[in-house]
Motif scaffolding. Structure first.
Motif, PDB file in Angstrom:
ATOM      1  N   ASP A 322       0.816  -1.235   0.000  1.00 14.39           N
ATOM      2  CA  ASP A 322       0.000   0.000   0.000  1.00 14.39           C
ATOM      3  C   ASP A 322       0.844   1.277   0.000  1.00 14.39           C
ATOM      4  O   ASP A 322       0.335   2.353   0.324  1.00 14.39           O
ATOM      5  N   GLN A 323       2.112   1.173  -0.345  1.00 12.76           N
ATOM      6  CA  GLN A 323       2.950   2.365  -0.497  1.00 12.76           C
ATOM      7  C   GLN A 323       3.194   2.605  -1.978  1.00 12.76           C
ATOM      8  O   GLN A 323       3.313   1.643  -2.746  1.00 12.76           O
ATOM      9  N   PRO A 324       3.267   3.870  -2.390  1.00 13.27           N
ATOM     10  CA  PRO A 324       3.473   4.142  -3.816  1.00 13.27           C
ATOM     11  C   PRO A 324       4.884   3.794  -4.281  1.00 13.27           C
ATOM     12  O   PRO A 324       5.761   3.525  -3.464  1.00 13.27           O
ATOM     13  N   VAL A 325       5.055   3.810  -5.584  1.00 12.56           N
ATOM     14  CA  VAL A 325       6.392   3.780  -6.177  1.00 12.56           C
ATOM     15  C   VAL A 325       6.696   5.219  -6.561  1.00 12.56           C
ATOM     16  O   VAL A 325       6.013   5.804  -7.407  1.00 12.56           O
ATOM     17  N   MET A 326       7.684   5.787  -5.914  1.00 12.97           N
ATOM     18  CA  MET A 326       7.932   7.221  -6.091  1.00 12.97           C
ATOM     19  C   MET A 326       9.411   7.497  -5.856  1.00 12.97           C
ATOM     20  O   MET A 326       9.949   7.146  -4.807  1.00 12.97           O
ATOM     21  N   GLU A 370      12.237   7.638   0.796  1.00 15.28           N
ATOM     22  CA  GLU A 370      12.991   6.384   0.590  1.00 15.28           C
ATOM     23  C   GLU A 370      12.081   5.158   0.663  1.00 15.28           C
ATOM     24  O   GLU A 370      12.304   4.172  -0.049  1.00 15.28           O
ATOM     25  N   ALA A 371      11.074   5.227   1.526  1.00 11.31           N
ATOM     26  CA  ALA A 371      10.203   4.059   1.702  1.00 11.31           C
ATOM     27  C   ALA A 371       9.440   3.715   0.425  1.00 11.31           C
ATOM     28  O   ALA A 371       8.883   2.626   0.301  1.00 11.31           O
ATOM     29  N   PHE A 372       9.420   4.650  -0.531  1.00 15.93           N
ATOM     30  CA  PHE A 372       8.617   4.436  -1.748  1.00 15.93           C
ATOM     31  C   PHE A 372       9.490   4.031  -2.935  1.00 15.93           C
ATOM     32  O   PHE A 372       9.012   3.949  -4.072  1.00 15.93           O
ATOM     33  N   ASP A 373      10.776   3.799  -2.669  1.00 18.94           N
ATOM     34  CA  ASP A 373      11.723   3.493  -3.746  1.00 18.94           C
ATOM     35  C   ASP A 373      11.362   2.190  -4.452  1.00 18.94           C
ATOM     36  O   ASP A 373      11.026   1.196  -3.801  1.00 18.94           O
TER      37      ASP A 373
END
Lengths: 381, 457
Positions: A322-326, A370-373
């Motif tokens: 549920d976290q984006p890719v960004m 960083e969490a969305f890497d």
């Protein structure tokens, strides 16, 4: 929309004109970068235009809160930035629960969120009834985010698109990208019809359709596409100020609603629809509407007197965490991603644009992402 | 193989003849009817304790009405009839029904959509005043409830219904102040040879016209309607005659309509392909001559498929049923199909004549003044649509809906969609085809939030 100059090379090419792509193009122009935005249909037409419209920080994973807080600042300045407020109402967002488990989750979240700059107000049944007489009797606890609210998604993406255009971005609508290739230091983006555009940086912001392109660059992601189930009632006098959502551990019991100033009650939740990525269509399942009705009645008993006038859905990309890719690509310098917002991209959208513009322009961002890497999937996918 | 499940939506002339043909072939169809009882709009029945004779209710059409009603009544043991039931949505081969807030589903192998039509309307200054009705509603009030929409009524618009209903009101003793037709008389004369394909129909039209004249009811052609006047309700109508003279009429009610428009939401939700019909100036689901849509198992009949009128609905209803039977590999009389197709072709010719005689006055829709309300549900004026669409960029109707809310309310564009398309096309200098059509979204009509799933089947 078309742009002013039409020279084939720009500093940045943004592929995908949802709220992420459109706001990135806008903030890139604010930083003086030349930018070309290429959109297959019309700006803001897909997921960012048909979602529920929550401007909600509450309930987000804590790692998203810095980004979400940054976005909130932009929502507050919308008229000055894009020339209109997109029906943004800072009327609060209220999460309610029916049982001890849900209440415990709300209280834990409120404690944790405070450290990340999100102050929530916990309200017991008495206080809730006093403030919001329309709430259902089963509710045992509420958590109010007074600085959250809601806005009109149909207006927001297009408003950023028009603002980007006005600020000098080239906006190519009804233009489909055929191929994105790295040739030398630059990327070459080829569109249907044969034209090729060059830029040293490319942002891929094509939502649920981003997966195959990322995979072609050697970065496959386990994204799943679904359509949230939405609906709206006929209008009644404006009484329900905050956006309301149910916090529950029971799957399929989540429901959320908001009343717009002209009176209609917009709602969503429950089940998610199957989508057709190729046809770019999603047909909301009638039984999901019926599934929503008792859930809605429980949180807002008066709603049973109203009628639903329209039901819709949109195509969203969901990541397993549920976290984006960004952020930047792990493989190709100059390639950036912003997709897979997992049904919660609208509020952070303008913040994503601001952060991506900062990242592309300066090589770094003051907001932790960083969490969305995308590299978090490198081992598994 | 289990008995194929065939569902007919609508119990007007098309639905009834479809059901009849299916029963004759040994099937037991389900018929879903939004009405209290069968008959549809054109042959709508009066409430149970009303006693007016068929002749008083249906005039020249009394025999047809009786035949259609009797046919359906005789089928009562051979079909599953669902009156007062709205087919509110459709998903795959499952139809979603609701009756008195109780939802149910109905699976089908073949679906015949005989969903009928409603009035095609135009915005006009004052058209939202109490006392202003559609032609269809004016007729229903008279037919079903024995009520008139007012004591002194102006009928306004164009098309055969305009004359029929004016005549029916005059016949019922209502003071008809005038009939205002936007079409030129010359076009009606010019179309006579084409309309001769149905001599009796043509004769009826001429009879209604003659009756109006005999009763000294003024009939104006080439009219430009200017305003429906009134403060809190209709007090009159202002218009310009064909000769350019402005006139004012005192009236307490107005019935208006410009032909009909097909009710196509279910076809849309069934994923049927649509095409723009230049002659009818409206989008219609694509169908072959027998009523097969682009979606296998979905068939179209009656005015819901194409506005050809009640007699044609009986033909296309039966044709669609025979197409279902043929596709189910049941024996079908080729001779009968041929005869029906010929009948349908005759109706087509007559319809072409009607289109010549009573053209859709697109110029009126395109000329609607800025401050006149166009979308009633969302209170959007023609000017708001124009200025927002040019400011925000709305290359087609769905985008205009998303940005400006036109067609977004209770009626979902069923009453304002045609005028909105004309205004948008006019603003963009494009054709109606270019600006597209509003995508159909469920529910077909507003659905109560109190709707509950039926407990057990």
């Amino acid at each position: 929309m078309t742009g002013p100059g039409n020279n084939k090379a720009t500093d940045v090419i943004v592929v995908g004109g949802g709220i992420m792509g459109a706001s990135t193009a806008f903030f890139l122009r604010k930083r003086g970068h030349s930018v070309r935005l290429i959109e297959r249909g019309l700006v803001g037409q897909q997921a960012s235009g048909v979602n529920f419209g929550n401007i909600r920080r509450q309930g987000r994973n804590l790692v998203q809160l810095p980004l979400s807080n940054r976005a909130r600042g932009i929502w507050e300045r919308l008229p000055e930035l894009v020339g209109e407020n997109c029906e943004y109402l800072c009327t609060g967002q209220l999460r309610v629960s029916y049982d001890a488990e849900g209440a415990e989750d709300l209280e834990t979240y409120a404690r944790d969120a405070r450290e990340h700059g999100l102050d929530l107000e916990i309200l017991g049944p008495e206080a809730l009834r006093q403030r919001y007489a329309w709430l259902g009797p089963d509710i045992v606890l509420g958590s109010l985010a007074p600085q959250d609210g809601h806005a009109n998604p149909r207006l927001t993406g297009p408003a950023f698109g028009r603002a980007a255009l006005k600020a000098g971005a080239i906006i190519e609508e009804n233009t489909e990208v055929l191929a994105v290739e790295k040739t030398g230091d630059d990327f070459e983006v080829q569109i249907v019809g044969g034209d090729r555009f060059r830029a040293p940086a490319v942002l891929l912001a094509t939502g649920a359709w981003a997966g195959p392109v990322a995979a072609r660059f050697g970065e496959p992601v386990p994204m799943v596409s679904r359509g949230p189930h939405m609906g709206v009632t006929e209008p009644v006098p404006y009484r329900i100020k905050p956006s309301v959502g149910v916090k529950t551990r029971v799957p399929g019991e989540t429901v959320y609603l908001r009343q717009v100033e002209r009176g209609n009650i917009v709602f969503g939740g429950g089940m998610r629809n199957e989508v057709d990525l190729e046809a770019i269509r999603v047909y909301p399942k009638p039984e999901y509407t019926l599934h929503q009705l008792p859930l809605l009645q429980r949180v807002l008993p008066g709603i049973e007197k109203l009628r639903i006038i329209r039901v819709w859905s949109g195509i969203e990309g969901y990541m397993p965490d549920d976290q984006p890719v960004m952020g930047p690509s792990g493989k190709l310098p100059g390639l950036y991603y912003a997709f897979g917002f997992s049904g919660a991209g609208f509020q952070i959208g303008p913040g994503v644009g601001d952060v991506m513009a900062e990242l592309i322009a300066t090589g770094a961002t003051s907001t932790p992402i960083e969490a969305f890497d995308i590299r978090r999937f490198a081992a598994t996918a | 193989m289990a008995e194929p499940r065939v569902v007919v939506i609508g119990a007007g002339p098309a639905g009834i003849r479809a059901a009849q043909a299916l029963v004759a072939a040994g099937l037991r169809p389900a018929v879903v009817d939004e009405g209290l009882c069968s008959g549809g709009q054109i042959y709508r029945r009066q409430p149970a304790n009303f006693k007016r004779p068929y002749e008083a209710l249906y005039g020249f059409e009394a025999k047809k009405a009786r035949a259609v009603h009797t046919t359906f009544d005789d089928l009562s043991n051979a079909i599953d009839y669902h009156p007062e039931t709205l087919a509110w949505n459709l998903s795959g081969n499952t139809l979603h029904l609701v009756r008195n807030d109780i939802a149910d589903t109905l699976d089908f192998d073949a679906l015949i959509l005989a969903t009928g039509a409603t009035d095609r309307l135009l915005p006009l200054r004052g058209w939202t005043l109490p006392g202003c009705y559609s032609l269809g509603a004016s007729q229903i009030a008279l037919k079903a409830q024995a009520c008139a929409i007012g004591e002194r009524v102006v009928f306004l618009g164009t098309g055969p219904l305009l004359y029929l209903i004016s005549y029916q009101y005059a016949q019922a003793g209502v003071d008809v102040a005038a009939v205002l037709d936007t079409s030129p008389f010359s076009g009606q004369i010019g179309a006579l040879p084409v309309m001769a394909s149905r001599p009796s129909m043509l004769a009826k039209g001429l009879y209604y016209r003659a009756q109006l004249t005999a009763r000294r009811i003024p009939v104006h052609t080439s009219v430009i309607p200017l305003q429906i006047e009134g403060e809190t309700s209709v007090s009159g109508v202002r218009f310009r005659t064909g000769k350019g003279k402005e006139q004012q009429l005192v009236a307490d009610a107005v019935g208006m309509g410009f032909h009909l428009r097909s009710e196509t939401q279910l076809a849309d939700l069934a994923h049927c392909e649509f095409d723009f019909d230049e002659e009818l100036a409206q989008w219609a689901p694509v169908a072959d001559v027998d009523g097969r849509s682009s979606v296998p198992g979905v068939y179209l009949a009656g005015d819901g498929a194409r506005i050809l009128g009640a007699d044609s609905a009986e033909i296309t209803g039966e044709l669609a049923a025979l197409a279902v039977l043929s596709d189910l590999e049941r024996p079908v009389s080729g001779q009968r199909v041929q005869k029906l197709r010929q009948g349908r072709e005759r109706m087509e010719r007559f319809r072409r004549g009607l289109a010549m005689a009573f053209p859709w006055p697109a110029f009126l829709a395109r000329g609607v003044e800025y401050d006149v309300l166009l979308c009633r549900c969302e209170a959007i004026s023609a000017g708001e649509l124009r200025s927002s669409a040019s400011q925000c960029g709305a290359p087609e109707l769905n985008r205009a809906k998303a940005l400006i809310r036109v067609g977004m309310g209770r009626c979902q564009g069923r009453y304002c969609g045609h005028a909105a398309a004309e205004v948008l096309a006019d603003m963009r200098g494009e054709s109606l085809r270019d600006v597209g059509r509003l995508r159909g979204q469920g529910p077909v009509k507003p659905l109560s939030c109190n709707t509950r799933m039926k407990v057990s089947k």
